[in-house]
Design an enzyme around this catalytic site. Structure first.
Site, short mmCIF file in Angstrom:
data_model
loop_
_atom_site.label_atom_id
_atom_site.label_comp_id
_atom_site.label_asym_id
_atom_site.label_seq_id
_atom_site.Cartn_x
_atom_site.Cartn_y
_atom_site.Cartn_z
N ARG A 238 0.46 -1.28 -0.27
CA ARG A 238 -0.29 0.06 0.32
C ARG A 238 0.91 1.05 0.13
O ARG A 238 2.07 1.01 0.86
CB ARG A 238 -0.76 -0.05 1.32
CG ARG A 238 -2.45 -0.85 1.33
CD ARG A 238 -3.13 -0.71 0.28
NE ARG A 238 -4.32 -1.74 0.09
CZ ARG A 238 -4.19 -2.29 -0.70
NH1 ARG A 238 -3.38 -2.78 -1.19
NH2 ARG A 238 -5.75 -3.28 -1.09
N GLU A 267 -3.16 6.98 -4.64
CA GLU A 267 -3.88 6.91 -5.56
C GLU A 267 -5.83 7.40 -6.46
O GLU A 267 -6.17 7.39 -5.29
CB GLU A 267 -4.34 4.82 -5.89
CG GLU A 267 -2.98 4.57 -5.21
CD GLU A 267 -2.55 3.01 -5.12
OE1 GLU A 267 -3.71 2.08 -5.38
OE2 GLU A 267 -2.08 1.72 -5.21
N HIS A 285 -1.21 -0.02 -9.91
CA HIS A 285 -1.39 -1.25 -9.16
C HIS A 285 -2.18 -2.13 -9.08
O HIS A 285 -3.28 -3.05 -9.41
CB HIS A 285 -2.62 -0.70 -8.26
CG HIS A 285 -3.13 -1.43 -7.08
ND1 HIS A 285 -3.48 -0.34 -6.09
CD2 HIS A 285 -2.76 -2.56 -6.11
CE1 HIS A 285 -4.01 -1.46 -4.80
NE2 HIS A 285 -3.29 -2.48 -5.22
C1 GLV Z 1 -4.52 -5.41 -3.31
O1 GLV Z 1 -4.39 -4.48 -3.58
C2 GLV Z 1 -5.72 -6.39 -2.88
O2 GLV Z 1 -5.22 -5.88 -1.72
O3 GLV Z 1 -5.92 -7.35 -2.99
#
Ligand code: GLV
Length: 321
Positions: A238, A267, A285
């Site tokens: 993250r 983001e 991502h």
């Molecule tokens: C992706 O970032 C997730 O947490 O599944």
């Protein structure tokens, strides 16, 4: 009567059709961003919510949803949901662990290889017609064999990265607030380090922790300063775990060698200075983005939701610490 469910954004079609057969389904939007006011108004009469990491399900949203019984997140991270408040209100929260472990670990290795061997930069060079011939010092990178990989957050994904690292002859060290037993460490060939030692010893630092108040800006300016000048930072976890402004500074000033990022502090905005730098690889991502994994995530979140709506304990209930 079928239970009323709000799906914030589309799932893969097969899973969405399956869900629509079982419940009275409303799809909130086809857009990438669902405004909070819209989420609140559409959730008012719903018993179930299937949402994504881009949806903020906070106290205010939960308070305005008197019928809500289950929140099924189609992601493993649940930092977008106020889980403890939901549980206090008797609402179940579920996530999608395990199914995305291997895909995310694969992407981590892809970023490690791409940053250390400057693949994206070299690709741009070819496309710009700059490849005039082989040269002894063209695109020199960092060799992996014999180097040290430091893994921050040694859960399922961190360990899957460690297993892959063996194939590249990397030494693996890790930091986690809950260290493994000696036997588990032996099995994975990994040694525990405190965070600061890990940062100063590693040639590659890869982040696999969840975002919590404790991990926010864990990689601060000071901690970036502990890293080797030749080191690479990878973040597929993250964005807010890293102080993005401090990272830009470290990359600009050559305090670290390169970074590979799949996630960002705000983001989908990417710090504009990152876009200018050659020594960073930026991905949108996509850690879990394989056909196989995304399909499993969709069905897993649907099944969690249906189990909760039937009054059963969902397979992937998120526990509150
Ligand atoms: C992706 O970032 C997730 O947490 O599944």
């Amino acid at each position: 009567m079928k239970p009323k469910v709000l799906l914030t954004h589309p799932l893969l079609k097969e899973a969405m059709d399956y869900l629509a057969d079982q419940v009275d389904l409303e799809l909130a939007t086809e857009e990438l961003f669902l405004p909070k006011a819209e989420l609140i108004s559409k959730l008012k009469d719903k018993e179930g919510l299937l949402c994504f990491l881009t949806d903020q399900v906070d106290k205010e949203v939960i308070d305005e949803a008197p019928e809500l019984k289950v929140i099924a997140n189609c992601a493993v991270g649940v930092n977008n949901i106020d889980v403890s408040y939901a549980r206090r209100r008797g609402i179940l929260v579920t996530n999608t662990p395990e199914v995305l472990t291997e895909a995310t670990a694969d992407l981590t290795l892809a970023l490690i290889l791409a940053t250390t061997r400057r693949l994206v930069e070299a690709d741009r060079f070819c496309r710009q017609g700059k490849f005039q011939g082989w040269k002894i010092d063209l695109f020199l990178g960092q060799e992996l064999s014999g180097k040290t990989l430091g893994i921050i957050g040694f859960g399922r994904i961190g360990r899957a990265v460690a297993r892959r690292a063996k194939a590249f002859n990397l030494k693996v060290i890790y930091y986690d607030p809950h260290p493994l037993s000696r036997n588990q460490e032996k099995e994975l060939g990994a040694e525990f380090r405190d965070l600061d030692s890990l940062l100063s010893e590693s040639d590659i630092v890869s982040i696999h922790a969840s975002l919590t108040p404790q991990s926010y800006h864990l990689i601060s300016k000071e901690r970036l300063g502990l890293m080797k000048k030749t080191a690479v930072l990878i973040n597929v976890a993250r964005g807010p775990i890293v102080d993005e402004k401090a990272l830009v500074e470290a990359l600009e000033q050559g305090k670290i060698w390169a970074a590979g990022l799949d996630v960002y502090e705000n983001e989908p905005q990417i710090e504009p200075k990152l876009l200018q730098l050659e020594n960073v690889i930026l991905l949108p991502h996509i850690g879990s983005a394989t056909y196989e994994t995304r399909r499993k995530m969709c069905f897993m979140s649907v099944n969690n939701l249906l189990q909760g709506l039937r009054g059963e304990r969902p397979n992937n209930l998120v526990e509150v610490d």
